[in-house]
Structures are given as structure tokens and as C-alpha cells.
Enzyme design. Structure first.
Site, PDB file in Angstrom:
ATOM      1  CB  SER A  80      11.451  -5.456 -11.677  1.00 53.73           C
ATOM      2  OG  SER A  80      10.561  -5.454 -10.573  1.00 53.73           O
ATOM      3  CB  SER A 100       0.969   0.896   2.888  1.00 55.82           C
ATOM      4  OG  SER A 100       1.625   2.057   3.337  1.00 55.82           O
ATOM      5  CB  THR A 115       0.455   5.174   2.495  1.00 56.28           C
ATOM      6  OG1 THR A 115      -0.018   4.015   1.818  1.00 56.28           O
ATOM      7  CG2 THR A 115       1.947   5.110   2.625  1.00 56.28           C
ATOM      8  CE1 TYR A 157       3.311   1.283  -2.443  1.00 56.06           C
ATOM      9  CE2 TYR A 157       3.169   3.065  -0.839  1.00 56.06           C
ATOM     10  CZ  TYR A 157       3.326   1.722  -1.133  1.00 56.06           C
ATOM     11  OH  TYR A 157       3.471   0.817  -0.109  1.00 56.06           O
ATOM     12  CE  LYS A 178       0.989  -1.462  -1.389  1.00 53.62           C
ATOM     13  NZ  LYS A 178       1.159  -2.884  -1.766  1.00 53.62           N
ATOM     14  CG  PHE A 218       2.589   1.578  11.039  1.00 54.75           C
ATOM     15  CD1 PHE A 218       2.298   2.900  11.301  1.00 54.75           C
ATOM     16  CD2 PHE A 218       1.518   0.687  10.966  1.00 54.75           C
ATOM     17  CE1 PHE A 218       0.986   3.336  11.516  1.00 54.75           C
ATOM     18  CE2 PHE A 218       0.199   1.103  11.181  1.00 54.75           C
ATOM     19  CZ  PHE A 218      -0.054   2.429  11.449  1.00 54.75           C
ATOM     20  CG  ASN A 278      12.120   2.836   2.446  1.00 49.28           C
ATOM     21  OD1 ASN A 278      11.223   3.608   2.105  1.00 49.28           O
ATOM     22  ND2 ASN A 278      12.101   1.551   2.135  1.00 49.28           N
ATOM     23  NE  ARG A 319       6.382   8.953   8.279  1.00 47.96           N
ATOM     24  CZ  ARG A 319       6.194  10.256   8.473  1.00 47.96           C
ATOM     25  NH1 ARG A 319       6.010  10.725   9.709  1.00 47.96           N
ATOM     26  NH2 ARG A 319       6.173  11.093   7.453  1.00 47.96           N
ATOM     27  NE  ARG A 326      10.708  12.950   1.823  1.00 53.77           N
ATOM     28  CZ  ARG A 326      11.106  11.704   2.075  1.00 53.77           C
ATOM     29  NH1 ARG A 326      11.923  11.103   1.244  1.00 53.77           N
ATOM     30  NH2 ARG A 326      10.673  11.064   3.140  1.00 53.77           N
TER      31      ARG A 326
END
Length: 342
Positions: A38, A129, A131, A154, A158, A183, A204, A236, A300
Site C-alpha cells: 500500500s 516512535s 511521538t 497515529y 503507538k 526519532f 517528512n 529534531r 502547524r
């Protein structure tokens, strides 16, 4: 003993999965890939073969099909470990289609864990992640930092995924698992046979930079120039994908050799260094010789100011550390971009 170990890699034709398959084959493991294609391509399988001289077994399958997952494990009773990458991963899309993300990222995890539970002894590496930390209270981020409320479905998948694995390991002691909290993976294999292949507009930073450098995109939007950082842009931790792939192999070997201290462990996988968006742009300009067209726009929603890893635990416990510099990773990403545009 490694050549006797068969490892299932789900999502093994994706960006991180394909690089991990290469490293597993370098170490003598027999690899079986499941991927539903996919967000990947069969051409990646050819790239893996060109790098390693060996074609891994491949089965096209949707892991949301519980019966198909059961049939796979019935046909492969000698699978010693699973590295589970297969998941949907676009933050924005997850906000728009939460049920798709919960079905694809949670149900598939449960179906695989049910099979591993029934096997008795098994090893499982989970693609998690950073996150899960949200905007951490302290930097660099250690594994003991609190898990914050997720900013997106998302991110929530995780967090929930880690909880499911921990709860399962708590009662099924034959299952040994490690969650690797990534990361920001970037770059491409040094052979330029495999790399990042985003479909549509990249989500990304680095593929957006290289596509802008190649003229595919008119300009790069830098989201936010007013963060409380030295140059105002978000920070980051960017890790070369080959370094990240190698972390999966050493984590798997830790479980296979019985070196784990608990049957569920968590490790940060990063460089330990934060780089701002403007620093990444400067790195690209330096290694490519190209001037990048970019503009600074509004932040954002949901973006955090800074996130970079404390990698002490992974360095000490896994005997692993990131080797590549930001410039080396950017150079490989640019070489890959030029190849796929040629």
C-alpha cells in the site's frame, strides 16, 4: 546459529523495513517479508537482492485479515522472531481517518501477538516512535520520560501498541519484546539501491527538501520561525536509516540470546543530537551545492518545539550507537533523490 533463524519482517518493503532486511541478511538471518504494497513497491525487493545477493521470501498480505495471519504462522512454524513495521504513519491522515489508523495499526498488532502467544517462545520487535513523549518536560529525552497524551490518532496507536505489548508480556512469559522509539529516520542505503519512496506529497522534511532541490517541488515551507530555539525553527533528532536498521538487528539478537533484563523493554533510537530545520537545510545545501528555495510560514497545529534523544540506555544495554553524521545522511538522501529522478 544465525542462519538457522527465520525472521518475519512486516512492512519489510517500506523505508525502514527494507534497510533492516538488508542488515538482517548481512548477519545471516533468513528473512520472510509480509507487505501489502500500500505504501511500497516490489522494486524494493530487487534493490535488497542487488545489495545482499539474496532475495528474501516475500508474501503479499494484508495483516488485517486475521485468517491470513493465522495461515502464515501455520505455514511458517519455524519463525523465531518478528520485527513489526507494518502500519499507517501519516499524522495528518490519521486525524482525518482515525478508524483506518486504529484498524490498521492496532488490529494487525493484536493478530500477530496472538500467534506469538500460541507459539510459546518468541521474540518481537515493535516499531514505536518518539511521538509517545509529546513535548517532553526535559531534553534530551530518556526512556523514563512520561508518555504524554497523544497529539494524533497515529501517535495514539503507538502508545496503545506499547501498552498492548507490555500487558501481553506481563502474562505470557515466553514472549520477549522490545519497543524501539525512533526519532527521525533519514537518508538512504550507501549503494543507493534502496531509499525513501514517499507516495504523493512527502510528509517528512528531508524528502521534501530533496524533491525541492531536484525541482519536483517549487519551494519548501518551513513551519514556524518563532519557536524558542536558537534560530526559531523546530529541533529534531535525525538518524541515518542504516544506523536505525542496525539497532533492530542488535535488539533482536539481545532477545534471541536471552540478554534482556525483562521480557518487555523500551529503547530510544536516535543520535542524541538535535538539529533545527534551518540546520538541516544548510546541511543539504552544503553536500549538494544546490541553493534551496524555502519560505517560513505559520506553525502547524500539534508540532512541538524540540525533541532529541538521550541514547545512553541503547548505547549501554544494546552496545549500539548511531555512527553517521547529518551531512552523511543528507548526502545519501540527495544521491537517492538524483537516482530516482534520472
Amino acid at each position: 546459529m544465525a542462519e538457522k533463524k527465520k525472521i518475519l519482517v512486516t512492512g519489510g518493503l517500506g523505508f525502514i523495513g527494507s534497510h533492516t532486511v538488508v542488515e538482517l541478511q548481512h548477519e545471516g538471518f533468513e528473512v520472510v517479508i509480509i507487505d501489502n504494497l500500500s505504501n511500497s513497491s516490489l522494486e524494493v525487493l530487487e534493490g535488497i537482492t542487488r545489495i545482499t545477493g539474496k532475495t528474501p521470501a516475500f508474501e503479499k498480505m494484508d495483516l488485517r485479515d486475521k485468517a491470513a495471519v493465522s495461515a502464515f504462522f501455520a505455514n511458517h512454524p519455524d519463525v523465531s522472531g518478528v520485527i513489526h513495521f507494518a502500519a499507517s504513519k501519516a499524522v495528518g491522515e490519521s486525524v482525518e481517518q482515525p478508524l483506518l489508523y486504529y484498524e490498521n495499526n492496532i488490529n494487525t498488532l493484536i493478530y500477530i501477538l496472538q500467534e506469538l502467544r500460541d507459539k510459546g517462545e518468541s521474540c518481537f520487535i515493535f516499531s514505536s516512535s518518539c511521538t509517545v513523549y509529546g513535548q517532553a518536560d526535559e531534553l534530551p529525552i530518556t526512556e523514563s520520560a512520561p508518555v504524554k497524551k497523544a497529539e494524533s490518532p497515529y501517535g495514539n496507536t503507538k502508545q496503545i501498541g506499547e501498552e498492548i505489548i507490555a500487558d501481553t508480556c506481563n502474562v505470557h512469559h515466553g514472549l520477549k519484546a522490545i519497543s524501539l522509539r525512533y526519532f527521525n529516520p533519514i537518508g538512504a542505503h550507501p549503494t543507493v539501491e534502496i531509499g525513501e519512496l514517499p507516495l504523493g506529497v512527502p510528509q517528512n522534511l528531508v524528502p521534501f527538501i530533496t524533491q525541492t532541490g531536484a525541482g519536483v517541488r517549487k519551494e519548501l515551507s518551513v513551519f514556524g520561525g518563532d519557536y524558542p530555539t536558537p534560530d526559531g525553527t523546530g529541533i529534531r533528532d535525525y538518524i541515518h536509516v542504516v544506523d536505525l536498521a542496525k539497532a533492530h538487528v542488535v535488539a533482536l539478537q539481545r532477545l534471541l540470546h536471552g540478554d534482556n533484563k525483562e521480557n518487555y523493554e523500551v529503547f530510544n533510537v536516535g543520535t542524541g543530537t538535535g538539529s533545527s530545520v534551518l540546520e538541516v537545510i544548510k546541511s543539504f545545501e552544503s553536500v549538494s551545492g544546490e541553493k534551496l528555495h524555502y519560505k517560513i510560514v505559520d506553525r502547524r497545529p500539534g508540532d512541538i518545539t524540540a525533541a532529541y534523544a538521550d541514547t545512553t540506555k541503547a548505547n549501554r544495554e544494546l552496545g549500539w550507537e548511531a555512527k553517521s553524521t547529518l551531512d552523511e545522511a543528507m548526502r545519501s538522501a540527495w544521491a537517492w533523490e538524483k537516482k530516482i529522478r534520472s
